[in-house]
Design a protein around this motif. Structure first.
Motif, short mmCIF file in Angstrom:
data_model
loop_
_atom_site.label_atom_id
_atom_site.label_comp_id
_atom_site.label_asym_id
_atom_site.label_seq_id
_atom_site.Cartn_x
_atom_site.Cartn_y
_atom_site.Cartn_z
N SER A 288 1.77 1.71 10.75
CA SER A 288 0.34 1.72 11.07
C SER A 288 -0.45 1.07 9.93
N PRO A 289 -1.72 0.71 10.21
CA PRO A 289 -2.53 0.06 9.17
C PRO A 289 -2.61 0.92 7.91
N PRO A 290 -2.77 0.28 6.75
CA PRO A 290 -2.73 1.04 5.49
C PRO A 290 -3.97 1.89 5.25
N ASP A 291 -3.80 2.89 4.40
CA ASP A 291 -4.92 3.70 3.94
C ASP A 291 -5.69 2.85 2.93
N LEU A 292 -6.94 2.52 3.25
CA LEU A 292 -7.69 1.62 2.37
C LEU A 292 -8.37 2.35 1.21
N ILE A 293 -8.14 3.67 1.12
CA ILE A 293 -8.57 4.38 -0.10
C ILE A 293 -7.50 4.18 -1.17
N ASP A 294 -6.27 4.23 -0.72
CA ASP A 294 -5.15 4.05 -1.65
C ASP A 294 -4.16 3.05 -1.04
N PRO A 295 -4.55 1.76 -1.02
CA PRO A 295 -3.71 0.78 -0.34
C PRO A 295 -2.38 0.55 -1.06
N PRO A 296 -1.39 0.03 -0.34
CA PRO A 296 -0.09 -0.23 -0.98
C PRO A 296 -0.21 -1.28 -2.09
N SER A 297 0.75 -1.29 -2.98
CA SER A 297 0.77 -2.31 -4.03
C SER A 297 1.11 -3.67 -3.41
N GLY A 298 0.93 -4.73 -4.19
CA GLY A 298 1.36 -6.06 -3.76
C GLY A 298 0.73 -6.50 -2.46
N CYS A 299 1.52 -7.14 -1.60
CA CYS A 299 1.03 -7.54 -0.29
C CYS A 299 0.77 -6.28 0.54
N LYS A 300 -0.44 -6.16 1.06
CA LYS A 300 -0.81 -4.92 1.76
C LYS A 300 -0.02 -4.74 3.07
N PHE A 301 0.63 -5.80 3.52
CA PHE A 301 1.40 -5.71 4.77
C PHE A 301 2.87 -5.32 4.50
N HIS A 302 3.27 -5.25 3.22
CA HIS A 302 4.71 -5.14 2.95
C HIS A 302 5.39 -3.91 3.57
N PRO A 303 4.72 -2.73 3.66
CA PRO A 303 5.45 -1.60 4.27
C PRO A 303 5.80 -1.82 5.74
N ARG A 304 5.14 -2.78 6.40
CA ARG A 304 5.39 -3.02 7.83
C ARG A 304 6.10 -4.34 8.06
N CYS A 305 6.41 -5.07 7.02
CA CYS A 305 6.86 -6.46 7.18
C CYS A 305 8.38 -6.58 7.12
N THR A 306 8.96 -7.20 8.13
CA THR A 306 10.42 -7.37 8.15
C THR A 306 10.88 -8.48 7.21
N TYR A 307 9.94 -9.28 6.70
CA TYR A 307 10.30 -10.38 5.78
C TYR A 307 10.13 -9.97 4.31
N ALA A 308 9.66 -8.75 4.06
CA ALA A 308 9.26 -8.36 2.70
C ALA A 308 10.43 -8.41 1.71
N THR A 309 10.11 -8.87 0.49
CA THR A 309 11.07 -8.86 -0.61
C THR A 309 10.45 -8.11 -1.79
N GLU A 310 11.17 -8.02 -2.89
CA GLU A 310 10.67 -7.30 -4.06
C GLU A 310 9.35 -7.90 -4.54
N ARG A 311 9.27 -9.24 -4.52
CA ARG A 311 8.03 -9.90 -4.98
C ARG A 311 6.81 -9.40 -4.17
N CYS A 312 7.01 -9.22 -2.85
CA CYS A 312 5.91 -8.77 -1.98
C CYS A 312 5.42 -7.38 -2.37
N ARG A 313 6.31 -6.57 -2.93
CA ARG A 313 5.93 -5.19 -3.28
C ARG A 313 5.10 -5.12 -4.56
N VAL A 314 5.14 -6.18 -5.37
CA VAL A 314 4.42 -6.11 -6.65
C VAL A 314 3.27 -7.11 -6.77
#
Ligand code: SF4
Length: 357
Positions: A288-314
């Motif tokens: 689901s869409p991220p919590d915009l009070i405490d959004p994810p690190s890196g690319c905000k789509f990374h928790p939902r993205c099937t292409y995500a790599t370590e770089r995307c997380r930071v």
């Protein structure tokens, strides 16, 4: 007035320019970062669609453009510049009198619910006069004549509609009255929030055709918010995909629908059913869409993205040019997405309602 081609649209100064715009809402739990560093130009006489899931910042961005945000919202950074006839206006520094003049005369907005926009106890003509008077037009006769012309322009019976109460009109008619009212003071920019939501499919068709014709004839620029990709595909020259308060992909309607290069845009397109398509191929976007009070690190789509790599997380990607002219995307792995979208390019039925009506 003739519609401009995309080259002349690009060569002229854009009526609206947004730079590094940030908007926050103060809520009990903290600060919701609803718009995070948006950069966007609205070109002369273009139609630009903002697409994305609910809560991605589309409506907040549109409301920020005309400074109609609720009290809990603050524009914390950025600039909004409006241009007409060689003059520039810094929207964020306008006082309330200047803002009133800017709204409707320069930039009008049509909100989502056509029913709620009207006062139920006033005839349409009185609502039109009130609107004109609030924006400095004092001649009732001048307003009346202009309103009759515009109501005819939106294919309504002007004499009947101008004397009607809102409840005497259908949803589609009310939407057309709102359109006519928004054009009363000849604005250069029209912003529409979900222009076809809550209308039946044939009325949607009428409104889409009408908007196309009005834009071509009157020559305004249009920015519209839509969660309906078919509407966006039919009405837009360019499309901006928003996610977590920022634009993650921007391009021509053909770029976005036939060659999406952001996994989120691709996910939105794959989640749309078609009448002629194969329903087994529908794929929803996981999570689901991220919590915009405490959004994810890196690319905000990374928790939902099937292409995500370590770089995307930071690291958070920035919009960069890709493929066609003016096509930009914020994704480190857009080349992999491009490979996966080749099959989409062959299937035009995913992006247009033309074959289904
Ligand atoms: Fe997915 Fe990474 Fe691209 Fe973000 S940057 S959309 S996580 S591949």
């Amino acid at each position: 007035m003739q519609t401009m081609n995309s080259t002349s649209q690009q060569n002229q100064a854009p009526p609206l320019s947004i730079r590094n715009l940030w908007v926050e809402y103060s809520v009990e739990r903290g600060l919701v970062k609803a718009v995070r560093g948006v950069n966007l130009d609205l070109r002369p006489e273009e139609s630009l669609a903002l697409i994305g899931e609910s809560g991605c910042g589309k409506t907040t961005l549109a409301l920020a453009l005309i400074r109609l945000l609720v009290k809990a919202a603050t524009i914390t950074q950025g600039t909004i510049t409006y241009r007409r006839d060689g003059q520039e206006l810094d929207i964020l520094s306008l006082n309330s009198r200047e803002l009133r003049r800017f709204r409707w005369r320069e930039c009008a907005m049509v909100f989502q619910s056509a029913l709620n926009a009207f006062n139920p106890v006033l005839r349409i003509r009185d609502q039109i006069y009130d609107t004109a008077r609030a924006h400095g037009v004092t001649s009732r006769e001048e307003t009346h004549q202009r309103a009759l012309g515009l109501l005819e322009h939106v294919q309504l019976d002007p004499k009947r509609v101008i004397n009607a109460y809102p409840h005497e009109l259908s949803g589609g008619m009310r939407q057309r009255v709102l359109l006519a009212m928004s054009l009363l003071l000849d604005p250069q920019v029209l912003i529409l929030d979900e222009p076809t939501t809550a209308l039946d499919i044939l009325t949607q068709r009428t409104i889409i055709d009408l908007l196309r014709r009005l834009k071509a004839e009157l020559g305004f620029s249009m920015m519209f918010i839509s969660h309906d990709l078919a509407t966006a595909a039919e009405l837009a020259d360019r499309v901006a995909t928003m996610y977590a308060g920022n634009i993650v992909e921007l391009g021509s309607v053909a770029d976005i629908f036939y060659h999406p290069t952001h996994p989120y845009t691709l996910g939105l397109i794959r989640a749309v059913p078609t009448v002629t398509g194969d329903f087994e191929e529908l794929v929803s976007i996981p999570g689901s869409p991220p919590d915009l009070i405490d959004p994810p690190s890196g690319c905000k789509f990374h928790p939902r993205c099937t292409y995500a790599t370590e770089r995307c997380r930071v690291e958070e990607p920035k919009l960069e040019p890709v493929l066609g002219i003016g096509h930009t995307v914020a994704c480190f792995h857009h080349d992999l997405v491009e490979q996966d979208t080749e099959s989409l390019a062959k299937n035009h039925s995913h992006t247009t309602r033309k074959n289904t009506l």
